[in-house]
Design a protein around this motif. Structure first.
Motif, PDB file in Angstrom:
ATOM      1  N   PRO A  44      39.482 -85.314 -18.020  1.00 35.66           N
ATOM      2  CA  PRO A  44      41.081 -85.383 -18.082  1.00 35.66           C
ATOM      3  C   PRO A  44      41.625 -85.735 -16.619  1.00 35.66           C
ATOM      4  N   VAL A  45      42.920 -86.113 -16.537  1.00 35.55           N
ATOM      5  CA  VAL A  45      43.353 -86.451 -15.355  1.00 35.55           C
ATOM      6  C   VAL A  45      43.030 -85.165 -14.223  1.00 35.55           C
ATOM      7  N   SER A  46      42.634 -85.652 -12.939  1.00 36.40           N
ATOM      8  CA  SER A  46      42.336 -84.636 -11.904  1.00 36.40           C
ATOM      9  C   SER A  46      42.957 -85.050 -10.684  1.00 36.40           C
TER      10      SER A  46
ATOM     11  N   ILE B 108      46.956 -76.879 -19.187  1.00 40.77           N
ATOM     12  CA  ILE B 108      46.059 -77.541 -17.957  1.00 40.77           C
ATOM     13  C   ILE B 108      44.963 -76.577 -17.628  1.00 40.77           C
ATOM     14  N   PHE B 109      45.173 -75.127 -17.893  1.00 40.70           N
ATOM     15  CA  PHE B 109      44.186 -74.285 -17.240  1.00 40.70           C
ATOM     16  C   PHE B 109      43.934 -73.216 -18.488  1.00 40.70           C
ATOM     17  N   GLU B 110      42.943 -72.998 -18.783  1.00 38.82           N
ATOM     18  CA  GLU B 110      42.589 -72.304 -20.192  1.00 38.82           C
ATOM     19  C   GLU B 110      42.750 -70.665 -19.749  1.00 38.82           C
TER      20      GLU B 110
ATOM     21  N   ARG C 205      39.459 -73.365  -3.283  1.00 37.22           N
ATOM     22  CA  ARG C 205      38.881 -74.702  -4.029  1.00 37.22           C
ATOM     23  C   ARG C 205      39.199 -75.844  -3.706  1.00 37.22           C
ATOM     24  N   ALA C 206      40.366 -76.179  -2.968  1.00 39.07           N
ATOM     25  CA  ALA C 206      40.868 -77.448  -2.574  1.00 39.07           C
ATOM     26  C   ALA C 206      39.920 -77.946  -1.510  1.00 39.07           C
ATOM     27  N   SER C 207      39.111 -77.041  -0.972  1.00 44.29           N
ATOM     28  CA  SER C 207      37.974 -77.376   0.129  1.00 44.29           C
ATOM     29  C   SER C 207      37.258 -78.690  -0.144  1.00 44.29           C
TER      30      SER C 207
ATOM     31  N   PRO D  86      36.038 -76.917 -13.332  1.00 45.43           N
ATOM     32  CA  PRO D  86      34.763 -77.939 -12.921  1.00 45.43           C
ATOM     33  C   PRO D  86      35.089 -78.949 -12.037  1.00 45.43           C
ATOM     34  N   VAL D  87      34.046 -79.443 -11.361  1.00 40.87           N
ATOM     35  CA  VAL D  87      34.251 -80.495 -10.300  1.00 40.87           C
ATOM     36  C   VAL D  87      33.480 -81.786 -10.809  1.00 40.87           C
ATOM     37  N   ASN D  88      33.019 -81.758 -12.171  1.00 37.88           N
ATOM     38  CA  ASN D  88      32.018 -82.752 -12.584  1.00 37.88           C
ATOM     39  C   ASN D  88      32.939 -84.507 -12.366  1.00 37.88           C
ATOM     40  N   LEU D  89      34.175 -84.322 -12.332  1.00 37.55           N
ATOM     41  CA  LEU D  89      34.494 -85.837 -12.399  1.00 37.55           C
ATOM     42  C   LEU D  89      34.558 -86.223 -10.804  1.00 37.55           C
TER      43      LEU D  89
ATOM     44  N   LYS E   9      51.977 -77.843   0.297  1.00 33.73           N
ATOM     45  CA  LYS E   9      50.464 -77.548   0.576  1.00 33.73           C
ATOM     46  C   LYS E   9      49.851 -78.518  -0.035  1.00 33.73           C
ATOM     47  N   ASN E  10      49.838 -78.950  -1.031  1.00 34.42           N
ATOM     48  CA  ASN E  10      49.015 -79.797  -2.009  1.00 34.42           C
ATOM     49  C   ASN E  10      48.908 -81.042  -1.561  1.00 34.42           C
ATOM     50  N   ALA E  11      50.112 -81.304  -0.702  1.00 35.12           N
ATOM     51  CA  ALA E  11      49.977 -82.730  -0.094  1.00 35.12           C
ATOM     52  C   ALA E  11      49.104 -82.630   1.179  1.00 35.12           C
TER      53      ALA E  11
ATOM     54  N   LYS F  70      49.327 -88.812 -10.978  1.00 35.00           N
ATOM     55  CA  LYS F  70      50.451 -89.308 -10.487  1.00 35.00           C
ATOM     56  C   LYS F  70      51.196 -88.451  -9.686  1.00 35.00           C
ATOM     57  N   GLU F  71      50.830 -87.391  -9.181  1.00 41.85           N
ATOM     58  CA  GLU F  71      51.545 -86.293  -8.906  1.00 41.85           C
ATOM     59  C   GLU F  71      51.967 -86.806  -7.575  1.00 41.85           C
ATOM     60  N   PRO F  72      53.221 -86.401  -7.007  1.00 41.35           N
ATOM     61  CA  PRO F  72      54.055 -86.865  -5.768  1.00 41.35           C
ATOM     62  C   PRO F  72      52.843 -86.619  -4.466  1.00 41.35           C
TER      63      PRO F  72
HETATM   64  C1  UD1 Z   1      45.525 -79.153  -8.466  1.00 44.49           C
HETATM   65  C2  UD1 Z   1      46.351 -78.584  -7.624  1.00 44.49           C
HETATM   66  C3  UD1 Z   1      46.775 -77.236  -8.560  1.00 44.49           C
HETATM   67  C4  UD1 Z   1      47.299 -77.646  -9.581  1.00 44.49           C
HETATM   68  C5  UD1 Z   1      46.416 -78.358 -10.611  1.00 44.49           C
HETATM   69  C6  UD1 Z   1      47.068 -78.887 -11.872  1.00 44.49           C
HETATM   70  C7  UD1 Z   1      45.691 -79.126  -5.348  1.00 44.49           C
HETATM   71  C8  UD1 Z   1      45.145 -78.422  -3.977  1.00 44.49           C
HETATM   72  N1  UD1 Z   1      45.761 -78.334  -6.239  1.00 44.49           N
HETATM   73  O1  UD1 Z   1      44.366 -78.578  -8.597  1.00 44.49           O
HETATM   74  O2  UD1 Z   1      47.660 -76.469  -7.615  1.00 44.49           O
HETATM   75  O3  UD1 Z   1      47.482 -76.416 -10.526  1.00 44.49           O
HETATM   76  O4  UD1 Z   1      46.258 -79.521  -9.681  1.00 44.49           O
HETATM   77  O5  UD1 Z   1      48.255 -79.640 -11.350  1.00 44.49           O
HETATM   78  O6  UD1 Z   1      46.386 -80.105  -5.533  1.00 44.49           O
HETATM   79  N2  UD1 Z   1      39.056 -80.815 -14.660  1.00 44.49           N
HETATM   80  C9  UD1 Z   1      37.668 -81.299 -15.111  1.00 44.49           C
HETATM   81  N3  UD1 Z   1      36.711 -81.898 -14.351  1.00 44.49           N
HETATM   82  C10 UD1 Z   1      36.992 -82.243 -12.953  1.00 44.49           C
HETATM   83  C11 UD1 Z   1      38.242 -81.661 -12.459  1.00 44.49           C
HETATM   84  C12 UD1 Z   1      39.229 -81.176 -13.084  1.00 44.49           C
HETATM   85  O7  UD1 Z   1      37.351 -81.178 -16.398  1.00 44.49           O
HETATM   86  O8  UD1 Z   1      35.961 -82.557 -12.353  1.00 44.49           O
HETATM   87  C13 UD1 Z   1      39.944 -80.267 -15.227  1.00 44.49           C
HETATM   88  C14 UD1 Z   1      40.228 -78.703 -14.799  1.00 44.49           C
HETATM   89  O9  UD1 Z   1      39.453 -77.948 -15.451  1.00 44.49           O
HETATM   90  C15 UD1 Z   1      42.047 -78.860 -15.366  1.00 44.49           C
HETATM   91  C16 UD1 Z   1      42.275 -80.289 -15.381  1.00 44.49           C
HETATM   92  O10 UD1 Z   1      41.325 -81.185 -15.167  1.00 44.49           O
HETATM   93  O11 UD1 Z   1      41.769 -78.439 -16.942  1.00 44.49           O
HETATM   94  C17 UD1 Z   1      43.421 -80.490 -14.315  1.00 44.49           C
HETATM   95  O12 UD1 Z   1      42.549 -79.920 -13.058  1.00 44.49           O
HETATM   96  P1  UD1 Z   1      42.666 -80.821 -11.649  1.00 44.49           P
HETATM   97  O13 UD1 Z   1      43.951 -81.480 -11.655  1.00 44.49           O
HETATM   98  O14 UD1 Z   1      41.565 -81.364 -10.963  1.00 44.49           O
HETATM   99  O15 UD1 Z   1      43.338 -79.274 -10.822  1.00 44.49           O
HETATM  100  P2  UD1 Z   1      42.853 -79.255  -9.198  1.00 44.49           P
HETATM  101  O16 UD1 Z   1      42.920 -80.610  -8.491  1.00 44.49           O
HETATM  102  O17 UD1 Z   1      41.693 -78.372  -8.913  1.00 44.49           O
END
Ligand code: UD1
Length: 418
Positions: A161-163, A327-329, A93-95, A123-126, A22-24, A188-190
């Motif tokens: 962090p890495v997103s 990763i998530f709080e 959210r992946a939209s 957040p989506v700030n990055l 799904k995530n790919a 680095k996710e597959p």
């Molecule tokens: C993706 C995956 C999700 C998985 C997650 C972590 C998809 C569609 N979803 O979600 O299944 O659980 O990776 O492996 O691939 N963050 C920020 N700012 C940003 C973006 C992220 O602070 O702009 C933080 C997030 O709050 C979180 C961390 O970075 O703590 C990782 O999130 P991120 O890797 O972005 O998760 P998603 O891409 O949403």
């Protein structure tokens, strides 16, 4: 609303095949916006999230044709709306991954902010900072991200962090930007590697996939091609855990063992006998499950997306373990439901302490998010008696035919209407 009725306490047997990731598939579908010609994607799982992405793309004017055997064709020639509405973004959210491609190809995008989430702030700030560094002018108005750029320019950007989806968005945007983009501390996710390989197949110039530094030399346009999505490592890990907690021998086919190195180590640590072949894994349970403490980490660490499922394994282990969610709080919503099934878990901020118990008890439970719902289904398979798992639309977002697949290996699972 549909529920799953699961009669647990039975062992499973046989083999099953893992579906496409799904995530790919989601960012790969969004990346089709970068190209004005038809693209064929194979091994796309039949899931609610994939339907949501199809709806979003067709809402913008793309045509989506469903072929046989999990193949879809996307043609984004006639995009007439560069707009992702709240109604769709809030369900998935992946939209947000349409933001980068829309901006790169059309110079404008209006995408709803995803808003709250049951597992954390997310957040989506990055995404916004990275696209701004490429020259986009971005404003947040009435809950929407309004982005414009007459031309995106290559830049150097570091994720902190890495997103995962952040890396996807910037990699897609950079593919059509002018000049070189260097993305540091990239995911680095597959699934990101698979997206990068897809973009390369279309003609993008990308190096460093699977490392912390991804380098993209922008190209003028991308071409039409055919591409196959990788198997879903999270689904694979979930079925491997199902084997252990139901004390069953299973063979899981159509997977990439290299994508599952850390989860396999954890499962071996719990006493599982695991035989890895080129595209399949045979798993046998131990006499007694050993507890395995771990923390979730970005790839190649233990994915947060299997934290809840591994918790069920630890609940049934002989001893004490801790799980540290980094990763998530707020990704412990499943704990309260698992406690209703008899689990002995205490929570202190982002650490769960688990005392193993002999067996779980059946109970009506409610899924709160996608992976939490997988954990509840696993717990129900292990618990004696009938468990009803409510709100299974969550599991249908990310597990293709979960009830049929489980039934095919002997589980007593039935989908029922409320
Ligand atoms: C993706 C995956 C999700 C998985 C997650 C972590 C998809 C569609 N979803 O979600 O299944 O659980 O990776 O492996 O691939 N963050 C920020 N700012 C940003 C973006 C992220 O602070 O702009 C933080 C997030 O709050 C979180 C961390 O970075 O703590 C990782 O999130 P991120 O890797 O972005 O998760 P998603 O891409 O949403």
């Amino acid at each position: 609303m549909q529920k799953l009725r699961i009669n647990g306490g039975h062992s499973l047997k046989g083999e099953l095949a893992i579906s496409g990731s799904k995530n790919a598939a989601l960012p790969i579908m969004a990346a089709c916006l970068l190209c004005p010609n038809e693209i064929q994607i194979e091994n796309v799982p039949n899931l609610r999230d994939i339907k949501t992405m199809s709806l979003l793309l067709s809402h913008m004017g793309a045509t989506i044709e469903k072929g046989t055997e999990n193949t879809i064709k996307i043609n984004a020639k006639n995009i007439n709306q560069k707009f992702a509405p709240y109604d769709l973004v809030k369900t998935m959210r992946a939209s947000i991954v349409v933001l980068g491609p829309l901006l790169a190809r059309f110079g404008e995008a209006i995408v709803s902010l995803p808003g709250g989430c049951s597992i954390g702030a997310r957040p989506v700030n990055l995404h916004i900072e990275g696209l701004s560094a490429m020259g986009a002018k971005i404003e947040i108005k009435n809950g929407y991200i309004h982005a414009v750029a007459s031309e995106l320019k290559g830049c150097e950007f570091e994720f902190n962090p890495v997103s995962v989806t952040g890396t996807a968005n910037l990699m897609m945007a950079a593919s059509l930007a002018k000049g070189k983009t260097i993305l540091d501390n990239s995911a680095k996710e597959p699934e990101i590697v698979n997206l990068g390989e897809f973009l390369i197949t279309l003609g993008a110039n990308i190096s460093g996939l699977g490392t912390e530094q991804i380098i993209i030399e922008g190209v003028k346009s991308l071409k039409s091609e055919c591409f196959k999505v990788i198997p879903d490592r999270i689904e694979a890990a979930t079925f491997l855990i199902a084997a252990l907690i139901t004390r069953s021998n299973l063979k899981i086919n159509n997977l990439i063992p290299d994508h599952l190195k850390e989860p396999i180590d954890i499962l071996r640590g719990s006493g599982a006998k695991i035989n890895v072949s080129r595209e399949s894994i045979d798993i046998k349970p131990p006499e007694k499950i050993k507890p395995v403490s771990f923390k979730t980490e970005p790839y190649p660490g233990i994915p947060t997306d299997i934290q809840a499922q591994l918790m069920v394994l630890n609940i049934l282990a002989d001893g004490h373990s801790t799980i540290h969610e980094t990763i998530f709080e707020n990704r412990f919503m499943h704990v309260l439901e698992l406690q209703r099934m008899g689990a002995d878990i205490s929570l202190s901020r982002n650490v769960a302490s688990i005392k193993g118990i002999k067996g779980l008890k059946s109970a009506p439970v409610m899924a709160t998010d996608l992976r939490a719902s997988a954990a509840l289904v696993l717990a129900a398979l292990a618990a004696e008696g009938e468990t009803i798992v409510d709100r299974i639309y969550h599991i249908d977002r990310g597990y293709e035919n979960i009830d049929k697949k489980l039934s095919s290996i002997g589980a007593m699972v039935e989908r029922i209407e409320s």
